[in-house]
Design a protein around this motif. Structure first.
Motif, mmCIF file in Angstrom:
data_model
loop_
_atom_site.group_PDB
_atom_site.id
_atom_site.type_symbol
_atom_site.label_atom_id
_atom_site.label_comp_id
_atom_site.label_asym_id
_atom_site.label_seq_id
_atom_site.Cartn_x
_atom_site.Cartn_y
_atom_site.Cartn_z
ATOM 1 N N LEU A 98 0.827 -1.204 0.000
ATOM 2 C CA LEU A 98 0.000 0.000 0.000
ATOM 3 C C LEU A 98 0.855 1.245 0.000
ATOM 4 O O LEU A 98 1.994 1.247 0.439
ATOM 5 C CB LEU A 98 -0.908 0.007 1.235
ATOM 6 N N GLU A 99 0.266 2.309 -0.477
ATOM 7 C CA GLU A 99 0.927 3.598 -0.521
ATOM 8 C C GLU A 99 1.296 4.051 0.891
ATOM 9 O O GLU A 99 0.539 3.860 1.834
ATOM 10 C CB GLU A 99 -0.054 4.594 -1.148
ATOM 11 N N GLU A 122 2.326 6.781 3.963
ATOM 12 C CA GLU A 122 1.788 8.046 4.452
ATOM 13 C C GLU A 122 2.363 9.196 3.627
ATOM 14 O O GLU A 122 3.540 9.228 3.333
ATOM 15 C CB GLU A 122 2.175 8.195 5.918
ATOM 16 N N TRP A 175 -5.402 15.675 2.082
ATOM 17 C CA TRP A 175 -6.543 15.095 1.392
ATOM 18 C C TRP A 175 -7.767 15.204 2.295
ATOM 19 O O TRP A 175 -7.652 15.432 3.489
ATOM 20 C CB TRP A 175 -6.296 13.652 0.959
ATOM 21 N N TYR A 204 -12.074 13.614 2.526
ATOM 22 C CA TYR A 204 -13.215 12.839 2.027
ATOM 23 C C TYR A 204 -14.450 13.244 2.824
ATOM 24 O O TYR A 204 -14.360 13.511 4.019
ATOM 25 C CB TYR A 204 -13.007 11.335 2.239
ATOM 26 N N THR A 217 -15.839 2.611 5.932
ATOM 27 C CA THR A 217 -15.315 3.551 4.940
ATOM 28 C C THR A 217 -14.060 4.229 5.467
ATOM 29 O O THR A 217 -13.057 4.350 4.752
ATOM 30 C CB THR A 217 -16.392 4.587 4.565
ATOM 31 N N LEU A 233 -11.060 1.912 5.345
ATOM 32 C CA LEU A 233 -10.560 1.781 3.981
ATOM 33 C C LEU A 233 -9.741 3.017 3.582
ATOM 34 O O LEU A 233 -8.659 2.895 3.003
ATOM 35 C CB LEU A 233 -11.716 1.557 3.007
ATOM 36 N N ILE A 234 -10.237 4.195 3.890
ATOM 37 C CA ILE A 234 -9.513 5.433 3.584
ATOM 38 C C ILE A 234 -8.141 5.427 4.256
ATOM 39 O O ILE A 234 -7.118 5.705 3.617
ATOM 40 C CB ILE A 234 -10.333 6.666 4.026
ATOM 41 N N THR A 282 -6.407 2.882 5.375
ATOM 42 C CA THR A 282 -5.573 1.826 4.799
ATOM 43 C C THR A 282 -4.950 2.290 3.487
ATOM 44 O O THR A 282 -3.743 2.133 3.272
ATOM 45 C CB THR A 282 -6.408 0.547 4.570
ATOM 46 N N MET A 283 -5.758 2.888 2.628
ATOM 47 C CA MET A 283 -5.262 3.316 1.321
ATOM 48 C C MET A 283 -4.243 4.450 1.421
ATOM 49 O O MET A 283 -3.429 4.621 0.529
ATOM 50 C CB MET A 283 -6.436 3.731 0.423
ATOM 51 N N HIS A 284 -4.284 5.210 2.504
ATOM 52 C CA HIS A 284 -3.339 6.316 2.684
ATOM 53 C C HIS A 284 -2.184 5.956 3.618
ATOM 54 O O HIS A 284 -1.426 6.835 4.029
ATOM 55 C CB HIS A 284 -4.069 7.562 3.195
ATOM 56 N N GLY A 285 -2.055 4.680 3.966
ATOM 57 C CA GLY A 285 -0.932 4.253 4.800
ATOM 58 C C GLY A 285 -1.023 4.718 6.242
ATOM 59 O O GLY A 285 -0.002 4.865 6.912
#
Length: 139
Positions: A2-3, A5, A10, A12, A29, A32-33, A35-38
């Protein structure tokens, strides 16, 4: 992998109906956010805080609500907007709430976050409030 930090800010916003099932949708949600942003290391505390804020927004108001998540300068801000312009009840100490079902949410938010607050907010012509808390990346 994963990407990692990022220093890039950002934000949402998840618009939710006035339905207690929105608490679970918001928690998942948010995870997930993060996780996707490290930022998964903030996940457990962030989920708890988001659940309390969203639960208050849908339980104590009649209109729509929103979960807002923002990352900037090493700080994660989690907030819930609701359609009730009345300020939230000031939290007592978490210890005073004891086993009571009422009044523990904001006490928990205050105890688990680095900073919290609220402000009046107008969104799409609707008056309401925005209750938020912050976690630093070092948390």
């Amino acid at each position: 992998m994963l990407e990692c930090e990022s220093d890039e800010p950002w934000e949402y916003t998840l618009y939710i109906p006035n339905d207690l099932r929105a608490v679970t949708v918001s928690r998942r949600t948010l995870r997930l956010i993060l996780t996707m942003h490290g930022l998964i290391r903030l996940g457990d505390v962030a989920e708890l805080l988001a659940a309390e804020l969203v639960c208050n927004a849908v339980r104590h108001t009649k209109g729509p609500a929103a979960l807002r998540v923002r990352w900037s300068a090493g700080v994660l801000r989690i907030g819930a907007w609701d359609a009730d312009p009345e300020p939230p009840e000031p939290p007592g100490s978490f210890e005073q709430a004891g086993d009571s079902e009422a009044g523990r949410g904001l006490a928990l938010v205050r105890a688990c976050s680095d900073l919290w607050g609220w402000q009046p907010l107008t969104r799409d012509g609707n008056r309401g409030k925005y209750v938020w808390c912050e976690l630093t990346s070092a948390a």
